[in-house]
Scaffold this active site. Structure first.
Site, short mmCIF file in Angstrom:
data_model
loop_
_atom_site.label_atom_id
_atom_site.label_comp_id
_atom_site.label_asym_id
_atom_site.label_seq_id
_atom_site.Cartn_x
_atom_site.Cartn_y
_atom_site.Cartn_z
N ASN A 45 66.67 44.20 -5.87
CA ASN A 45 67.31 44.81 -6.99
C ASN A 45 66.14 45.85 -7.60
O ASN A 45 64.99 45.46 -7.77
CB ASN A 45 67.95 44.32 -7.82
CG ASN A 45 67.36 42.81 -8.48
OD1 ASN A 45 66.29 42.34 -7.97
ND2 ASN A 45 67.71 42.58 -9.86
N GLU A 47 65.80 47.97 -11.16
CA GLU A 47 66.40 48.44 -12.30
C GLU A 47 65.95 49.77 -12.91
O GLU A 47 64.87 50.34 -12.45
CB GLU A 47 66.43 47.05 -13.09
CG GLU A 47 67.25 46.04 -12.80
CD GLU A 47 67.23 44.99 -13.50
OE1 GLU A 47 66.43 44.78 -14.47
OE2 GLU A 47 68.00 44.02 -13.38
N GLU A 58 71.38 43.97 -2.22
CA GLU A 58 72.26 44.47 -1.03
C GLU A 58 72.14 45.89 -0.62
O GLU A 58 71.95 46.15 0.65
CB GLU A 58 73.74 43.72 -1.22
CG GLU A 58 73.62 42.39 -1.37
CD GLU A 58 73.75 42.22 -2.60
OE1 GLU A 58 72.73 42.60 -3.73
OE2 GLU A 58 74.59 41.38 -3.41
N CYS A 89 77.98 41.78 -5.74
CA CYS A 89 79.10 42.50 -6.83
C CYS A 89 80.09 43.51 -5.92
O CYS A 89 79.89 43.55 -4.65
CB CYS A 89 78.26 43.47 -7.74
SG CYS A 89 77.65 44.95 -7.19
N1 THU Z 1 72.12 41.98 -8.53
C1 THU Z 1 71.89 42.10 -7.42
O1 THU Z 1 70.99 42.82 -6.78
N2 THU Z 1 72.61 41.60 -6.30
C2 THU Z 1 73.86 40.72 -6.68
O2 THU Z 1 74.55 40.24 -5.85
C3 THU Z 1 74.01 40.51 -8.07
C4 THU Z 1 73.46 41.28 -9.10
C5 THU Z 1 71.38 42.73 -9.64
C6 THU Z 1 71.54 43.70 -10.24
C7 THU Z 1 70.95 43.71 -11.51
O3 THU Z 1 69.60 44.52 -11.29
C8 THU Z 1 70.60 42.06 -11.97
O4 THU Z 1 70.99 41.48 -10.57
C9 THU Z 1 71.52 41.61 -12.90
O5 THU Z 1 72.67 41.96 -12.65
#
Ligand code: THU
Length: 134
Positions: A45, A47, A58, A89
């Site tokens: 992920n 941000e 993903e 998500c």
């Molecule tokens: N996040 C993911 O990368 N994948 C998931 O399956 C759930 C959420 C990330 C998004 C954000 O950077 C952090 O987790 C908190 O929501």
């Protein structure tokens, strides 16, 4: 899907999690996308200070595959430090639906070794699709 391949995808996702850029949520996630050609693309992920621009692990993995012209995704593994298996998500499920080949397997795991495997169709029964635009 073979057990060894599931293990490998989870291991790749776990390793990719180390690269997570998640200073705002402090929630690191790793993913691995398996293509029809047999390649595995990792992702984490990413941000942003403008929170809404954050990208899930993903989608990072899937977009890496697409950008290498591997547009058929057979499986996606995701690993997070969740109590149960880490669940993708809805946005990521929709992206998986765009590129799925066959019964795309979604492998959900955590750091404790919990693993849950479901077909994408079980998690997202009615995705918006190309045909809906016609
Ligand atoms: N996040 C993911 O990368 N994948 C998931 O399956 C759930 C959420 C990330 C998004 C954000 O950077 C952090 O987790 C908190 O929501």
């Amino acid at each position: 899907m073979e057990k060894e391949l599931v293990k490998e995808l989870i291991a790749v996702a776990k390793e990719a999690r180390q690269a997570a850029y998640a200073p705002y949520s402090d929630f690191a996630v790793g993913a691995a996308a398996l293509t029809k050609q047999g390649s595995i693309y990792s992702g984490c992920n990413i941000e942003n200070a403008a929170y809404g621009l954050s990208n899930c692990a993903e989608r990072t993995a899937i977009f890496k595959a697409i950008s290498e012209q591997e547009v058929e995704i057979e499986a996606v593994a995701v690993v997070g430090a969740t109590a149960g298996p880490c669940i993708p998500c809805g946005a990521c499920l929709q992206v998986m639906a765009e590129f799925r080949v066959g019964k795309l397997q979604v492998i959900m795991a955590n750091l404790k070794g919990d693993v849950l495997i479901k077909e994408l169709a079980e998690l997202l029964t009615t995705p918006f699709a190309k045909e809906d635009l016609e």
